[in-house]
Write an enzyme that holds these catalytic residues in place. Structure first.
Site, mmCIF file in Angstrom:
data_model
loop_
_atom_site.group_PDB
_atom_site.id
_atom_site.type_symbol
_atom_site.label_atom_id
_atom_site.label_comp_id
_atom_site.label_asym_id
_atom_site.label_seq_id
_atom_site.Cartn_x
_atom_site.Cartn_y
_atom_site.Cartn_z
ATOM 1 N N LEU A 156 0.851 -1.195 0.000
ATOM 2 C CA LEU A 156 0.000 0.000 0.000
ATOM 3 C C LEU A 156 0.885 1.243 0.000
ATOM 4 C CD1 LEU A 156 -2.801 -0.866 2.616
ATOM 5 C CD2 LEU A 156 -3.161 -0.408 0.185
ATOM 6 N N ASP A 157 0.536 2.220 -0.828
ATOM 7 C CA ASP A 157 1.263 3.491 -0.838
ATOM 8 C C ASP A 157 1.178 4.142 0.541
ATOM 9 O OD1 ASP A 157 1.849 3.263 -3.537
ATOM 10 O OD2 ASP A 157 0.027 4.307 -4.155
ATOM 11 N N PRO A 158 2.157 4.977 0.896
ATOM 12 C CA PRO A 158 2.105 5.664 2.196
ATOM 13 C C PRO A 158 0.808 6.433 2.438
ATOM 14 C CG PRO A 158 4.279 5.906 1.240
ATOM 15 C CD PRO A 158 3.430 5.232 0.190
ATOM 16 N N ALA B 270 -2.100 5.640 1.223
ATOM 17 C CA ALA B 270 -3.240 4.724 1.204
ATOM 18 C C ALA B 270 -3.365 4.041 2.561
ATOM 19 C CB ALA B 270 -3.066 3.679 0.108
ATOM 20 N N ARG C 10 -4.397 5.153 -8.257
ATOM 21 C CA ARG C 10 -3.958 6.490 -8.683
ATOM 22 C C ARG C 10 -3.999 6.631 -10.208
ATOM 23 N NH1 ARG C 10 1.622 7.154 -7.254
ATOM 24 N NH2 ARG C 10 1.777 4.917 -6.855
#
Length: 309
Positions: free
Chosen positions: A51-53, A55, A187
């Site tokens: 997971l992206d930071p 998210a 995104r």
């Protein structure tokens, strides 16, 4: 991040299995894993789907021998909720990056629904963001992007099963829910949907609500986990084969365990009529405990990954 450090019993062992963690916005997946690894002195720990930071949501953690099951997991659909802010394109396709383009166009509800049905359902092509963890010649794309390097990212095929407009909160902000295949970049969807609508957009508040068999309703916050001692931690560990529920299970007798766990192929006469070939692995168990992930061909059990029991 505030939590109380409960003392661990050094003699108590950590159970091998899966932990359903809920990652908060602002932390990288690697940061979360490192925190838990340090707190419980874990030798082996891994996770599914980064997971992206920015998210949040479900981040399944593999503890100990559960890391051996990761490569055998059948890819499942993932579910996300997220927002799109219209009229702004950012470097990173989320709110972290600086705004690089603006548009005065604001899509209407009917237009959004129409474009989604036409272009964003089923198998579609997607180009991941430049700021992503995809490897380009051994380096992460985001590292190259930060250095202003020129590089190409391959377009990939993804599958979108459901893409719903939940609500238009204002002319600038819309909320969505999506059910998609592994490897989908939310995104990039926000970026591409904006372009198809004749405007620009970037993603906000991305939350993964389901990954494989892990659901957000049953997940645990990092602060909660870090406040556990080993006993409390173990009580929340899911079985080794939690992610392998759709595998065929074969029970064997104790007398076969020795040779099988040394990696030898064993023959069991009563299994001669069972043949699943090289394409399908099965779970070998003894008294409901996972012994091996193996191939079973005409009575021969060929171990692919063994587990200590």
């Amino acid at each position: 991040m505030k939590y109380l450090m409960k003392k661990n019993n050094p003699k108590e062992k950590i159970t091998d299995g899966w932990l359903n963690l809920k990652k908060s916005e602002g932390y990288s997946s690697a940061f979360v894993v490192a925190k838990i690894k340090k707190k419980f002195s874990l030798k082996k720990i891994g996770h599914l789907g980064t997971l992206d930071p920015l998210a949040s949501g479900v981040l399944p953690l593999a503890i100990g021998q559960a890391t051996k099951t990761i490569n055998f997991i059948k890819k499942k659909e993932k579910i996300y909720s997220f927002f799109i802010k219209w009229g702004e394109e950012t470097e990173t396709d989320d709110k972290e990056g600086k705004i690089i383009n603006l548009s005065q166009v604001r899509p209407k509800k009917e237009e959004i629904i129409k474009i989604i049905k036409k272009y964003f359902i089923g198998k579609i092509k997607q180009k991941p963001p430049r700021y992503s963890a995809i490897k380009i010649n051994g380096r992460r794309a985001y590292q190259l992007a930060r250095e202003n390097k020129n590089f190409k990212i391959k377009i990939k095929e993804i599958l979108i099963k459901e893409f719903l407009l939940i609500k238009c909160h204002s002319k600038n902000l819309a909320e969505f829910k999506i059910i998609c295949s592994s490897g989908t970049y939310i995104r990039a969807l926000a970026r591409d949907l904006g372009i198809k609508l004749g405007t620009l957009g970037h993603a906000l508040n991305i939350k993964r609500t389901q990954d494989n068999f892990f659901k957000i309703d049953n997940s645990l916050e990092l602060d909660t986990i870090l406040n556990y001692n080993k006993n409390s931690f173990n009580k929340n560990i899911l079985p080794l084969d939690f992610v392998l529920k759709d595998f065929i299970v074969i029970e064997i007798e104790k007398k076969y365990l020795g040779e099988l766990q040394t990696g030898k192929t064993i023959f069991i006469e009563s299994f001669q009529n069972k043949n699943y070939g090289h394409e399908q692995s099965v779970l070998i168990k003894h008294k409901d405990r996972l012994v091996s992930i193996a191939n079973l061909e005409k009575g021969y059990i060929i171990p692919r990954r063994n587990f200590n029991i």
